[in-house]
Design a protein around this motif. Structure first.
Motif, PDB file in Angstrom:
ATOM      1  N   SER A  85       0.736  -1.186   0.052  1.00  0.00           N
ATOM      2  CA  SER A  85       0.137   0.062  -0.020  1.00  0.00           C
ATOM      3  C   SER A  85       0.391   1.105   0.190  1.00  0.00           C
ATOM      4  O   SER A  85       0.911   2.390  -1.134  1.00  0.00           O
ATOM      5  CB  SER A  85      -0.781   0.059   1.341  1.00  0.00           C
ATOM      6  OG  SER A  85      -1.649  -1.096   1.401  1.00  0.00           O
ATOM      7  N   ARG A  86       1.910   1.272   1.122  1.00  0.00           N
ATOM      8  CA  ARG A  86       3.027   2.569   0.913  1.00  0.00           C
ATOM      9  C   ARG A  86       3.179   2.433  -0.265  1.00  0.00           C
ATOM     10  O   ARG A  86       4.074   3.794  -0.722  1.00  0.00           O
ATOM     11  CB  ARG A  86       3.612   2.605   2.118  1.00  0.00           C
ATOM     12  CG  ARG A  86       3.330   2.699   3.408  1.00  0.00           C
ATOM     13  CD  ARG A  86       3.857   3.205   4.647  1.00  0.00           C
ATOM     14  NE  ARG A  86       3.162   2.710   5.068  1.00  0.00           N
ATOM     15  CZ  ARG A  86       2.816   3.922   5.413  1.00  0.00           C
ATOM     16  NH1 ARG A  86       2.749   5.143   5.258  1.00  0.00           N
ATOM     17  NH2 ARG A  86       1.715   3.949   6.777  1.00  0.00           N
ATOM     18  N   MET A  87       3.440   1.407  -1.376  1.00  0.00           N
ATOM     19  CA  MET A  87       4.728   1.688  -2.715  1.00  0.00           C
ATOM     20  C   MET A  87       3.471   2.462  -3.345  1.00  0.00           C
ATOM     21  O   MET A  87       4.267   3.443  -4.488  1.00  0.00           O
ATOM     22  CB  MET A  87       5.182   0.170  -2.951  1.00  0.00           C
ATOM     23  CG  MET A  87       5.788   0.178  -4.036  1.00  0.00           C
ATOM     24  SD  MET A  87       7.002  -1.541  -4.621  1.00  0.00           S
ATOM     25  CE  MET A  87       5.151  -1.990  -4.508  1.00  0.00           C
ATOM     26  N   LEU A  88       2.460   2.089  -3.684  1.00  0.00           N
ATOM     27  CA  LEU A  88       1.511   1.986  -4.740  1.00  0.00           C
ATOM     28  C   LEU A  88       1.158   3.982  -3.555  1.00  0.00           C
ATOM     29  O   LEU A  88       0.991   4.700  -5.278  1.00  0.00           O
ATOM     30  CB  LEU A  88       0.571   1.819  -4.585  1.00  0.00           C
ATOM     31  CG  LEU A  88       0.552   0.071  -4.833  1.00  0.00           C
ATOM     32  CD1 LEU A  88      -1.289  -0.911  -4.120  1.00  0.00           C
ATOM     33  CD2 LEU A  88       0.345  -0.014  -6.427  1.00  0.00           C
ATOM     34  N   LEU A  89       1.154   4.282  -3.112  1.00  0.00           N
ATOM     35  CA  LEU A  89       1.088   5.854  -2.805  1.00  0.00           C
ATOM     36  C   LEU A  89       1.848   6.515  -2.322  1.00  0.00           C
ATOM     37  O   LEU A  89       1.883   7.799  -3.017  1.00  0.00           O
ATOM     38  CB  LEU A  89       0.400   6.002  -0.784  1.00  0.00           C
ATOM     39  CG  LEU A  89       0.376   7.296   0.322  1.00  0.00           C
ATOM     40  CD1 LEU A  89      -1.445   7.471  -0.936  1.00  0.00           C
ATOM     41  CD2 LEU A  89       0.251   6.682   0.984  1.00  0.00           C
TER      42      LEU A  89
END
Length: 415
Positions: free
Chosen positions: A373-377
């Motif tokens: 999720s953080r990588m996509l954000l």
């Protein structure tokens, strides 16, 4: 002919309790109301199991005695709207207010304590002030306007902590744990001044409640049920066990207050008492709603359930409190609650568990899903407003590890 007449005129023996004098008692509400109002919750349940008439009477009495809307109406003009707010926010009513409801008692000068999850404080305060007419009463360190310190912009994507932080080591050594801030409100009611305290929890309402001074106040009202974690000790034996952490009992007013309310204060478990027979269930892995919990289901007709949090998250309409666990353990001369907090932006809410296996399995999921999720954000492929929360998946983890328990505490096998 005489034999036939004898057969038709002979009296039939009563088959059910409502055909005898005892059954007649349970067919008269004024009579059984007087009886049931003097008995403990356990006796009420056992009496209801004795016969059909007693069962019907106990159900009728319980429906009226445990009327949540009547109970809340002392503090709230619209109990149903407030329960809908509870359903959306996971807010719990705890402390002496919950004790009064389950004990069918009344403490004249008691206030109502609300325990609120991070991110929902502003919403609850606005409701109490704008819908219920309460006024905020700041303490010496707070501004006159609560909106200056209770923001309506909460970022649920922020990192909440790592799984092995030093400060979380078994949650054994804390002073007054779990409280981020306290907001006091009041208004004039028909019976005088009504006071509400809103407690903003640092981790979760359950984390704060499980760290109360003693077990008799470890009861709470959710939107759909009322829970008592130590019902036999509290409502049958009228005992309360001290579980304050690593600090002396400085305020004797607390002891005196609950002594006046009919509870015997215990600083430790009685020596020689078999742990298996203790109503405090020491050294056992506990979860909210387990076999030792008294759960009183509330009617939810008219309650608006929680809507979907966002398009990326599954629908969650249960109260977050049901996925929490703990254990009551010996610590030096007294008792303390032991658990690990589960704090991660992968979940909208924070949780607790005393199951080592479940804890590490959850963190495997958290680290993997959180990294994605953080990588996509960071790459701009995910908006904050669509940040996915996976609270709905907790039910599967809880069920999978229900029978696979490993404690964080090394125990003597003889116990």
């Amino acid at each position: 002919m005489s034999q036939i007449r004898a057969r038709h005129t002979s009296a039939r023996k009563p088959r059910f309790a409502d055909e005898c004098s005892i059954g007649q008692i349970f067919c008269r509400p004024p009579v059984y109301d007087l009886i049931f109002s003097c008995v403990s919750p356990c006796t009420l349940v056992r009496t209801g199991r004795s016969c059909r008439a007693a069962y019907a009477a106990s159900k009728d009495f319980s429906h009226r005695a445990f009327n949540i809307h009547r109970h809340l109406s002392r503090f709230l003009a619209d109990p149903l709207a407030f329960r809908s707010l509870q359903a959306r926010t996971g807010t719990l009513i705890a402390g002496s207010n919950a004790v009064q409801f389950l004990d069918r008692s009344f403490y004249p000068n008691a206030d109502m304590d609300l325990y609120v999850h991070p991110g929902h404080v502003r919403e609850i305060l606005d409701y109490l002030v704008e819908r219920e007419g309460y006024a905020f009463r700041p303490n010496s360190t707070q501004p006159a306007d609560y909106r200056e310190i209770a923001s309506d912009e909460w970022d649920g994507t922020e990192v909440r902590g790592e799984p092995f932080e030093q400060e979380e080591e078994l949650s054994l050594y804390y002073d007054i744990k779990g409280v981020e801030a306290v907001f006091s409100l009041d208004k004039c009611g028909l019976e005088g001044l009504l006071k509400v305290q809103l407690i903003e929890s640092e981790i979760s309402p359950f984390d704060t409640i499980i760290n109360f001074h003693s077990t008799c106040v470890m009861n709470f009202i959710a939107f759909d049920a009322v829970y008592s974690l130590y019902p036999v000790a509290t409502f049958e034996h009228r005992n309360t066990l001290q579980v304050w952490r690593a600090r002396p009992l400085q305020d004797l007013n607390v002891m005196l207050k609950y002594d006046e309310r009919g509870f015997t204060w215990l600083c430790s478990l009685a020596a020689g008492t078999p742990l298996q027979k203790s109503p405090f269930y020491p050294s056992k892995s506990r979860t909210v709603g387990d076999q030792h919990t008294w759960k009183l289901t509330l009617p939810t007709q008219g309650v608006d359930l929680r809507p979907q949090m966002n398009s990326s998250s599954s629908l969650v309409q249960w109260d977050p409190v049901i996925f929490n666990g703990w254990s009551l353990e010996q610590e030096h001369e007294g008792m303390t609650t032991v658990y690990k907090p589960i704090k991660s932006a992968v979940f909208r809410y924070n949780y607790t568990t005393a199951n080592c296996k479940l804890y590490f399995r959850l963190w495997q999921f958290i680290l993997t899903q959180g990294l994605l999720s953080r990588m996509l954000l960071r790459k701009g492929l995910l908006e904050k407003e669509r940040w996915p929360w996976f609270d709905a998946e907790l039910a599967g983890f809880w069920e999978a590890y229900k029978h696979e328990f490993m404690s964080f505490i090394r125990r003597d096998v003889s116990t």
